[in-house]
Design an enzyme around this catalytic site. Structure first.
Site, PDB file in Angstrom:
ATOM      1  N   HIS A  87      63.549  77.983  28.618  1.00 32.09           N
ATOM      2  CA  HIS A  87      64.140  76.736  29.075  1.00 32.09           C
ATOM      3  C   HIS A  87      63.731  76.359  30.496  1.00 32.09           C
ATOM      4  O   HIS A  87      64.063  75.265  30.965  1.00 32.09           O
ATOM      5  CB  HIS A  87      65.665  76.813  28.956  1.00 32.09           C
ATOM      6  CG  HIS A  87      66.146  76.858  27.543  1.00 32.09           C
ATOM      7  ND1 HIS A  87      67.414  77.276  27.190  1.00 32.09           N
ATOM      8  CD2 HIS A  87      65.519  76.550  26.376  1.00 32.09           C
ATOM      9  CE1 HIS A  87      67.545  77.214  25.871  1.00 32.09           C
ATOM     10  NE2 HIS A  87      66.409  76.774  25.362  1.00 32.09           N
ATOM     11  N   HIS A  89      60.774  75.711  31.072  1.00 35.86           N
ATOM     12  CA  HIS A  89      59.717  74.739  30.793  1.00 35.86           C
ATOM     13  C   HIS A  89      60.398  73.422  30.441  1.00 35.86           C
ATOM     14  O   HIS A  89      60.739  73.163  29.289  1.00 35.86           O
ATOM     15  CB  HIS A  89      58.815  75.259  29.672  1.00 35.86           C
ATOM     16  CG  HIS A  89      58.104  76.518  30.056  1.00 35.86           C
ATOM     17  ND1 HIS A  89      56.851  76.528  30.628  1.00 35.86           N
ATOM     18  CD2 HIS A  89      58.488  77.817  29.990  1.00 35.86           C
ATOM     19  CE1 HIS A  89      56.488  77.772  30.896  1.00 35.86           C
ATOM     20  NE2 HIS A  89      57.460  78.573  30.512  1.00 35.86           N
ATOM     21  N   ARG A 100      79.599  77.964  20.035  1.00 35.53           N
ATOM     22  CA  ARG A 100      80.888  77.267  20.027  1.00 35.53           C
ATOM     23  C   ARG A 100      81.247  76.787  18.633  1.00 35.53           C
ATOM     24  O   ARG A 100      82.430  76.670  18.289  1.00 35.53           O
ATOM     25  CB  ARG A 100      80.858  76.062  20.964  1.00 35.53           C
ATOM     26  CG  ARG A 100      80.660  76.389  22.424  1.00 35.53           C
ATOM     27  CD  ARG A 100      80.774  75.127  23.268  1.00 35.53           C
ATOM     28  NE  ARG A 100      82.143  74.612  23.239  1.00 35.53           N
ATOM     29  CZ  ARG A 100      82.484  73.390  23.668  1.00 35.53           C
ATOM     30  NH1 ARG A 100      81.544  72.558  24.106  1.00 35.53           N
ATOM     31  NH2 ARG A 100      83.743  73.009  23.638  1.00 35.53           N
ATOM     32  N   ALA A 185      50.525  68.947  23.640  1.00 34.45           N
ATOM     33  CA  ALA A 185      49.518  69.977  23.920  1.00 34.45           C
ATOM     34  C   ALA A 185      49.434  70.324  25.398  1.00 34.45           C
ATOM     35  O   ALA A 185      49.207  71.482  25.755  1.00 34.45           O
ATOM     36  CB  ALA A 185      48.154  69.512  23.408  1.00 34.45           C
ATOM     37  N   HIS A 190      50.414  74.570  29.473  1.00 33.53           N
ATOM     38  CA  HIS A 190      51.080  75.086  30.667  1.00 33.53           C
ATOM     39  C   HIS A 190      51.914  76.311  30.327  1.00 33.53           C
ATOM     40  O   HIS A 190      51.906  77.321  31.042  1.00 33.53           O
ATOM     41  CB  HIS A 190      51.954  74.005  31.294  1.00 33.53           C
ATOM     42  CG  HIS A 190      52.677  74.439  32.519  1.00 33.53           C
ATOM     43  ND1 HIS A 190      54.006  74.805  32.515  1.00 33.53           N
ATOM     44  CD2 HIS A 190      52.250  74.607  33.802  1.00 33.53           C
ATOM     45  CE1 HIS A 190      54.366  75.164  33.743  1.00 33.53           C
ATOM     46  NE2 HIS A 190      53.318  75.055  34.535  1.00 33.53           N
ATOM     47  N   ARG A 195      52.724  82.327  30.007  1.00 34.00           N
ATOM     48  CA  ARG A 195      53.436  83.244  29.113  1.00 34.00           C
ATOM     49  C   ARG A 195      52.516  84.095  28.248  1.00 34.00           C
ATOM     50  O   ARG A 195      52.977  84.741  27.306  1.00 34.00           O
ATOM     51  CB  ARG A 195      54.400  82.454  28.227  1.00 34.00           C
ATOM     52  CG  ARG A 195      55.407  81.620  29.001  1.00 34.00           C
ATOM     53  CD  ARG A 195      56.275  82.439  29.933  1.00 34.00           C
ATOM     54  NE  ARG A 195      57.253  81.599  30.638  1.00 34.00           N
ATOM     55  CZ  ARG A 195      58.157  82.042  31.491  1.00 34.00           C
ATOM     56  NH1 ARG A 195      58.204  83.345  31.767  1.00 34.00           N
ATOM     57  NH2 ARG A 195      58.993  81.221  32.086  1.00 34.00           N
TER      58      ARG A 195
END
EC number: 2.1.1.148
Length: 241
Positions: A87, A89, A100, A185, A190, A195
């Protein structure tokens, strides 16, 4: 604890392509609109192989916006701690299952034997080593015991009428969650540049192995959808344009 709620353990992740609008031609018509206007749409019907040079030029000189006119949506099942990294990114779109609104299922992450366990060195210069048989045995036994205990506590509170959003607090980040993640893309490149660890990369990266497992599966799917764009990405040092 009911048998259907007995914890299970995984050492892998799931990545599936749900839907997409992504092809090498998407990059080409977007790039050529600057010089050809509406005639650039002719690229959709042409063989993108003839424009490999343009793709390479765009990647090399980091003209990034033409790589944004496409979309891929992935279904991902992975430990919660992977999603916390994911998250970061922020140009992606995410929808994750909610503790929940549904009872969370007892599927937990335990590293496989190939996962390196021992970390040495300073930040930015870490080296990870395999670990001994005894260390792998310890990790497996301690994790599985902790997971069983935390999920039993979760079930105990649910059975007592405690709200799911309160009871979930005892569950660890090794719990598997699911989400849909959508990107183009350029955003994916990125993500991959940070990663994955690759000898082809101009800028080295040191990702946590579990999110790298997700990234590797995503890259394999993307390479089939946009093979020329992927090849240009690799050839230019895996740097996002």
């Amino acid at each position: 604890m009911a048998e259907e709620n007995a914890p299970s353990f995984r050492d892998d992740v799931t990545v599936e392509l749900v839907k997409h609008s992504a092809a090498d031609t998407d990059v080409l018509f977007a790039a050529r609109v600057s010089t050809r206007g509406e005639q650039s749409l002719d690229e959709v019907r042409k063989d993108p192989e003839r424009s490999k040079g343009l793709l390479n030029y765009l990647m090399r000189d980091r003209h990034g916006s033409p790589f944004e006119h496409n979309s891929m949506t992935f279904f991902i099942s992975a430990p919660i701690f992977v999603f916390r990294e994911f998250h970061r990114h922020r140009v992606w779109s995410y929808n994750e299952e909610s503790g929940r609104y549904r009872e969370l299922q007892p599927v937990f992450y335990v590293p496989g034997r190939s996962r390196k366990l021992v970390q040495e060195g300073k930040p930015g210069r870490y080296v990870f080593l395999d670990g001994t048989d005894e260390q792998h045995k310890l990790v497996t036994e301690v994790m599985e015991s902790s997971y069983r205990q935390s999920y039993a506590a979760y079930q105990e509170m649910l059975e007592a009428g405690i709200a799911r959003e309160v009871a979930r607090s005892v569950l660890p980040v090794g719990l598997f969650s699911t989400m849909y993640a959508t990107c183009n893309a350029r955003a994916l490149m990125h993500f991959l540049s940070l990663r994955t660890k690759s000898e082809d990369a101009t800028v080295p990266s040191f990702p946590q192995r579990e999110i790298e497992m997700v990234a590797e599966k995503m890259e394999a799917i993307w390479a089939e959808l946009m093979p020329l764009t992927h090849a240009a990405f690799v050839a230019n040092g895996r740097v996002a344009p």
